[in-house]
Design a protein around this motif. Structure first.
Motif, PDB file in Angstrom:
ATOM      1  N   ASN A 114       0.802  -1.221   0.000  1.00  0.00           N
ATOM      2  CA  ASN A 114       0.000   0.000   0.000  1.00  0.00           C
ATOM      3  C   ASN A 114       0.836   1.273   0.000  1.00  0.00           C
ATOM      4  N   ASP A 141      -2.283  -0.979 -10.968  1.00  0.00           N
ATOM      5  CA  ASP A 141      -3.553  -1.691 -11.161  1.00  0.00           C
ATOM      6  C   ASP A 141      -3.591  -2.503 -12.443  1.00  0.00           C
ATOM      7  N   SER A 145      -5.004  -5.086  -6.217  1.00  0.00           N
ATOM      8  CA  SER A 145      -4.195  -5.381  -5.007  1.00  0.00           C
ATOM      9  C   SER A 145      -4.448  -6.807  -4.528  1.00  0.00           C
ATOM     10  N   ASN A 160      -0.777  -6.504  -9.028  1.00  0.00           N
ATOM     11  CA  ASN A 160      -1.128  -5.092  -8.983  1.00  0.00           C
ATOM     12  C   ASN A 160      -2.618  -4.845  -9.234  1.00  0.00           C
ATOM     13  N   THR A 183       1.935  -9.577  -4.324  1.00  0.00           N
ATOM     14  CA  THR A 183       0.642  -9.021  -4.693  1.00  0.00           C
ATOM     15  C   THR A 183       0.590  -8.772  -6.189  1.00  0.00           C
TER      16      THR A 183
END
Length: 272
Positions: free
Chosen positions: A47, A60, A80, A77, A75
């Motif tokens: 984050n 994203d 998330s 993108n 993670t």
């Protein structure tokens, strides 16, 4: 042909002013056009890297990834999406926190979504400004975190030898942890076997890529595990002197001089 570049952020990709040089951005874009994945690998949480991902055109996006918490999380993108997570127990975190009260350190406790800091001195506030949000705490315990997943604990002091002394003092309680150093100011305590090298291994398995097809770039001891397992392990010019001999190559450029572009131009684009 290399298919993945796993790259540390602070003091490696990011300049001292916390920006990414134009040369680095352009080189990373050219590598992406060839199908090479650029994977930030950081001790910070996912984050905290949104701005960096936006600067790199990776925000994203599907099939693009971040290794965070020194390998404690992977993670995707897009959305998330957490693919892998491995933290430490509340009991271990609490023990580290209470022991840390006896030292001249700022203590950080990382959960999935927040970083809590005790003895949050101005020097540390200045260093973290623009990097991540921190919640200052004042209690002599972290009982308020019971039931939450805790990623890691770290201590901050800019005296490396002082931190090494703490590691020696805590031998009896950190034998089941993975201990690393970063940013010339932190000693970090992760779950045993959690490091950036293992994070890169998890990602390679996920993407069905050969480890020989990876490049890892960093500057400090928490990067060393991935530098050693990657097909090509790179230290930037400002890498901690004691670990330079462990790297396959050292760039001519520092983090302030486009070190990542130097690597991409030579080993991906073949223009150097």
């Amino acid at each position: 042909m290399y298919k993945i570049i796993a790259c540390d952020l602070d003091e490696t990709l990011l300049s001292d002013d916390r920006t990414i040089s134009k040369d680095n951005v352009e080189a990373i874009e050219k590598a992406k056009e060839l199908g090479v994945k650029f994977v930030p690998a950081t001790g910070r949480g996912f984050n905290t890297v949104g701005g960096t991902l936006k600067d790199l055109g990776l925000y994203d996006l599907e099939n693009e990834y971040v290794i965070s918490y020194n390998g404690g999380a992977i993670t995707e993108n897009k959305g998330s999406k957490l693919l892998h997570f491995e933290g430490i127990s509340f009991e271990k975190a609490s023990e580290l926190y209470k022991r840390g009260l006896d030292y001249d350190v700022c203590i950080h406790v990382y959960t999935k979504d927040m970083v809590y800091a005790y003895k949050y001195v101005q020097e540390e506030k200045d260093y973290l400004a623009g990097r991540m949000e921190v919640t200052e705490i004042f209690d002599d315990n972290i009982d308020f975190l019971k039931g939450q997943e805790i990623v890691k604990v770290l201590y901050m002091n800019t005296d490396y030898q002082y931190l090494k002394g703490i590691e020696n003092d805590l031998k009896e309680i950190i034998g089941d942890l993975d201990v690393s150093y970063s940013s010339n100011r932190y000693i970090e305590f992760n779950h045993q076997g959690v490091n950036k090298g293992q994070g890169l291994k998890h990602l390679v398995e996920l993407l069905h890529v050969d480890m020989k097809e990876t490049i890892a770039i960093g500057d400090n001891f928490n990067d060393l595990s991935m530098i050693k397992v990657a097909g090509l392990g790179v230290g930037v010019q400002n890498t901690v002197e004691e670990m330079k001999k462990e790297c396959d190559i050292i760039t001519k450029a520092t983090n302030n001089q486009g070190a990542i572009a130097e690597v991409i131009n030579q080993y991906i684009l073949g223009t150097n």
